[in-house]
Scaffold this motif. Structure first.
Motif, PDB file in Angstrom:
ATOM      1  N   ASP A  62       0.658  -0.907  -0.298  1.00  0.00           N
ATOM      2  CA  ASP A  62      -0.494   0.094   0.139  1.00  0.00           C
ATOM      3  C   ASP A  62       0.592   1.287   0.212  1.00  0.00           C
ATOM      4  O   ASP A  62       0.311   2.556  -0.097  1.00  0.00           O
ATOM      5  CB  ASP A  62      -0.875   0.268   1.418  1.00  0.00           C
ATOM      6  CG  ASP A  62      -2.096  -0.864   0.822  1.00  0.00           C
ATOM      7  OD1 ASP A  62      -2.290  -1.184   0.362  1.00  0.00           O
ATOM      8  OD2 ASP A  62      -2.889  -1.065   1.716  1.00  0.00           O
ATOM      9  N   HIS A 105      -8.417  -1.867  -0.386  1.00  0.00           N
ATOM     10  CA  HIS A 105      -6.902  -1.017  -0.400  1.00  0.00           C
ATOM     11  C   HIS A 105      -6.939   0.210  -0.139  1.00  0.00           C
ATOM     12  O   HIS A 105      -6.388   1.635   0.009  1.00  0.00           O
ATOM     13  CB  HIS A 105      -6.287  -1.664  -0.830  1.00  0.00           C
ATOM     14  CG  HIS A 105      -5.512  -3.358  -0.463  1.00  0.00           C
ATOM     15  ND1 HIS A 105      -4.432  -3.118   0.526  1.00  0.00           N
ATOM     16  CD2 HIS A 105      -5.261  -4.338  -1.049  1.00  0.00           C
ATOM     17  CE1 HIS A 105      -4.663  -4.943   0.663  1.00  0.00           C
ATOM     18  NE2 HIS A 105      -5.064  -5.360  -0.486  1.00  0.00           N
ATOM     19  N   ASN A 106      -7.907   0.400  -1.501  1.00  0.00           N
ATOM     20  CA  ASN A 106      -8.702   1.930  -1.758  1.00  0.00           C
ATOM     21  C   ASN A 106     -10.018   1.996  -1.255  1.00  0.00           C
ATOM     22  O   ASN A 106     -10.889   2.071  -1.937  1.00  0.00           O
ATOM     23  CB  ASN A 106      -8.572   2.633  -3.438  1.00  0.00           C
ATOM     24  CG  ASN A 106      -6.594   1.773  -3.444  1.00  0.00           C
ATOM     25  OD1 ASN A 106      -6.189   3.068  -3.441  1.00  0.00           O
ATOM     26  ND2 ASN A 106      -6.420   0.791  -4.032  1.00  0.00           N
ATOM     27  N   ARG A 141      -4.665   6.274  -1.253  1.00  0.00           N
ATOM     28  CA  ARG A 141      -4.733   6.091  -0.529  1.00  0.00           C
ATOM     29  C   ARG A 141      -2.668   6.549   0.284  1.00  0.00           C
ATOM     30  O   ARG A 141      -2.069   5.424   1.276  1.00  0.00           O
ATOM     31  CB  ARG A 141      -3.823   4.695  -1.014  1.00  0.00           C
ATOM     32  CG  ARG A 141      -3.961   3.214  -0.524  1.00  0.00           C
ATOM     33  CD  ARG A 141      -3.896   1.676  -1.129  1.00  0.00           C
ATOM     34  NE  ARG A 141      -2.145   2.234  -2.093  1.00  0.00           N
ATOM     35  CZ  ARG A 141      -2.449   2.020  -3.357  1.00  0.00           C
ATOM     36  NH1 ARG A 141      -3.070   2.047  -4.037  1.00  0.00           N
ATOM     37  NH2 ARG A 141      -0.923   2.104  -3.750  1.00  0.00           N
TER      38      ARG A 141
END
Length: 186
Positions: A62, A105-106, A141
Motif C-alpha cells: 500500500d 485497499h482503496n 491511499r
C-alpha cells in the motif's frame, strides 16, 4: 536445371549475409542511440540497480503505486497474456477478485472509477507503465499510508508523466518503477 539452381544459390548467399550479418549490425547500431545504449534502461536507487525501466514489476504494498496485473507473474522469460476472452467465466472471476482487492485497499474509490488497466493484465504481462489517471487514483491511499500530502503526490505523478512520442504517438504514461523510486526518495 543449372539455369535455376545457380541463381537460387546466389540469392540464398546474398540473403544469408544480409539477414544474418548486415541487418543485425544495423539494428545494434541504432540501439546505441536508445536509452541504455541497447542494453536496456536500468533504474538505479542508492547506487544499486533496482530494475529495468521497460519491464513491469510487481508493487502490491500500500506504500507504493501498484502496477498493472501480469498474466505471467512478471516473468520476462515467459512474456504473454492469459489468452482468455472477456466473456470467459474464469477470467471474469479473476478480474472481479482484482476489483475487490483494489477496493479493500482503496476504500474511498468508487467501483466505477477504477481504471480498467489496474484490474486487467496486458498482452505481454510486462507493461511497466500506467496512465496518469491510473496513477492518480492511487494517490489518496499512498498519502494516507505515508503521511504525505495529496498535492505533493499529484505533483510527483505529474513530474513523472511522459508525453506521447513527438506529442502524437501513443498515450501519456507514467513508469511505475521510476515513480516508486522517486516516492521512496521523498
Amino acid at each position: 536445371m543449372k539455369k535455376h539452381i545457380s541463381p537460387a544459390l546466389r540469392l540464398t548467399g546474398v540473403m544469408l549475409v544480409l539477414l544474418s550479418v548486415v541487418y543485425p549490425l544495423l539494428v545494434a547500431g541504432f540501439a546505441r542511440f536508445t536509452p541504455g545504449g541497447g542494453a536496456g534502461e536500468t533504474v538505479i536507487a542508492n547506487g544499486k540497480v533496482v530494475g529495468f525501466a521497460r519491464i513491469g514489476q510487481s508493487f502490491r504494498d500500500d506504500r507504493y503505486f501498484n502496477t498493472r496485473p501480469s498474466a505471467v507473474g512478471y516473468n520476462a522469460a515467459g512474456s504473454g497474456g492469459s489468452n482468455k476472452g472477456p466473456s470467459n467465466p474464469e477470467y471474469l472471476k479473476q478480474v472481479q477478485a482484482r476489483i475487490d482487492t483494489f477496493l479493500v485497499h482503496n476504500p474511498d474509490i468508487r467501483r466505477a472509477d477504477i481504471p480498467v488497466e489496474l484490474v486487467t493484465a496486458s498482452g505481454s504481462g510486462l507493461d511497466p507503465d500506467l496512465s496518469p489517471g491510473a496513477a492518480k487514483i492511487q494517490v489518496a491511499r499512498i498519502a494516507r499510508v505515508r503521511g504525505i500530502s495529496v498535492d505533493r503526490l499529484n505533483t510527483l505523478v505529474d513530474a513523472h508523466t511522459e508525453s506521447p512520442l513527438f506529442g502524437l504517438f501513443g498515450p501519456a504514461r507514467v513508469n511505475v518503477l521510476k515513480l516508486n523510486v522517486a516516492l521512496d526518495a521523498l
